[in-house]
Design a protein around this motif. Structure first.
Motif, PDB file in Angstrom:
ATOM      1  N   TYR A  95       0.793  -1.150  -0.021  1.00 10.98           N
ATOM      2  CA  TYR A  95       0.000  -0.047   0.073  1.00 10.98           C
ATOM      3  C   TYR A  95       0.993   1.216  -0.139  1.00 10.98           C
ATOM      4  O   TYR A  95       0.506   2.260  -0.629  1.00 10.98           O
ATOM      5  N   LYS A  96       1.985   1.198   0.727  1.00  8.35           N
ATOM      6  CA  LYS A  96       3.039   2.532   0.744  1.00  8.35           C
ATOM      7  C   LYS A  96       3.396   2.627  -0.677  1.00  8.35           C
ATOM      8  O   LYS A  96       3.524   3.755  -1.265  1.00  8.35           O
ATOM      9  N   ILE A  99       0.627   4.224  -2.723  1.00  2.90           N
ATOM     10  CA  ILE A  99       0.262   5.597  -2.362  1.00  2.90           C
ATOM     11  C   ILE A  99       1.358   6.530  -2.927  1.00  2.90           C
ATOM     12  O   ILE A  99       1.079   7.699  -3.551  1.00  2.90           O
ATOM     13  N   GLN A 100       2.593   5.960  -3.010  1.00  2.00           N
ATOM     14  CA  GLN A 100       3.720   6.687  -3.645  1.00  2.00           C
ATOM     15  C   GLN A 100       3.349   6.902  -5.157  1.00  2.00           C
ATOM     16  O   GLN A 100       3.729   7.966  -5.562  1.00  2.00           O
ATOM     17  N   ILE A 102       0.605   6.979  -6.584  1.00  2.00           N
ATOM     18  CA  ILE A 102      -0.435   8.015  -6.672  1.00  2.00           C
ATOM     19  C   ILE A 102       0.057   9.230  -6.612  1.00  2.00           C
ATOM     20  O   ILE A 102      -0.216  10.313  -7.571  1.00  2.00           O
ATOM     21  N   ASP A 103       1.024   9.599  -5.397  1.00  2.00           N
ATOM     22  CA  ASP A 103       1.513  10.809  -5.350  1.00  2.00           C
ATOM     23  C   ASP A 103       2.434  11.423  -6.731  1.00  2.00           C
ATOM     24  O   ASP A 103       2.321  12.418  -7.262  1.00  2.00           O
TER      25      ASP A 103
END
Length: 256
Positions: A95-96, A99-100, A102-103
């Motif tokens: 998940y990390k 998220i990265q 997506i960012d």
């Protein structure tokens, strides 16, 4: 540690009173004792067992399988917790990465930072989705493989608007099931059957031909047994997978 009534345990764990009663009925979680007032009381051992039940539900195990695991003579609670921790750590890392991704993609879209094209897919795991289809093929053989191919051929002709409409429809239906579950509506009630009927309608839009009763029940079986589907539903609302399965099986009686 003091004993807890079923109401107190429900408030403590987030598991509904109805679900705790059901766990008792099927022998998955029995109370430590029943008082003279008829109330169920749960002690430390039962609280830890409920924790194991919930961990296994998070990981996609059906209730019947959880009972077998917890009641096995060689079940080791500490070893199970270490296994859960290791698996969840892997999910945290995944998940990390997502998220990265997506960012980084947002930065690219908004024009701040150029992004390496390969990084568009960092953290995304096509194998995870392919595993869902493979589960069906392993379970049902060549019939499932042919059905998946027909589905993929059909979906390849969809426009972007078609895809958004179908996906949005499934998300809306899932949300309706969540609300019905939170309101303790019986899975075989007319209101919930209506949700299942709309679900069948969307399934038919993703299939080359309308599903027969047997085909619909195969879809129910897939949700009941496929750990990928179960974990997705349970992540949205605890107990949702079994609730949806119960609703669909009740509705299947209407299919000719």
């Amino acid at each position: 540690m003091r004993d807890h009534t079923v109401k107190q345990l429900a408030e403590l764990s987030g598991v509904s009173i109805r679900a705790l009663h059901y766990y008792d009925e099927i022998g998955l979680l029995k109370p430590a004792h029943i008082g003279g007032n008829g109330y169920r009381y749960y002690g430390c051992e039962e609280l830890l067992r409920l924790q194991q039940i919930l961990f296994h539900r998070e990981l996609g195990f059906p209730l019947g399988e959880i009972g077998k695991i917890l009641d096995a003579p060689d079940f080791d609670q500490a070893a199970a917790l270490r296994s859960h921790r290791q698996r969840l750590q892997g999910e945290v890392r995944r998940y990390k990465r997502l998220i990265q991704t997506i960012d980084d993609t947002l930065a690219q879209i908004e024009g701040d930072t150029p992004m390496n094209e390969k990084a568009f897919y960092k953290g995304l795991d096509p194998k995870r989705w392919a595993a869902q289809d493979q589960w069906a093929i392993d379970r049902y053989g060549s019939a499932a493989e042919a059905s998946i191919k027909r589905r993929n051929d059909l979906m390849s002709g969809w426009t972007e608007a078609d895809g958004k409409r179908i996906i949005g429809g499934f998300q809306a239906i899932r949300a309706e099931f969540v609300v019905a579950l939170s309101q303790n509506r019986p899975a075989d009630s007319n209101e919930v059957r209506a949700i299942a009927r709309r679900f069948l309608g969307l399934l038919n839009e993703t299939a080359p031909a309308p599903l027969s009763k047997a085909g619909f029940l195969n879809a129910v079986d897939a949700i009941a047994g496929n750990p990928h589907f179960r974990s997705s539903l349970e992540a949205q609302s605890q107990g949702l997978a079994d609730y949806v399965v119960g609703a669909m099986r009740a509705f299947s009686e209407e299919i000719v």
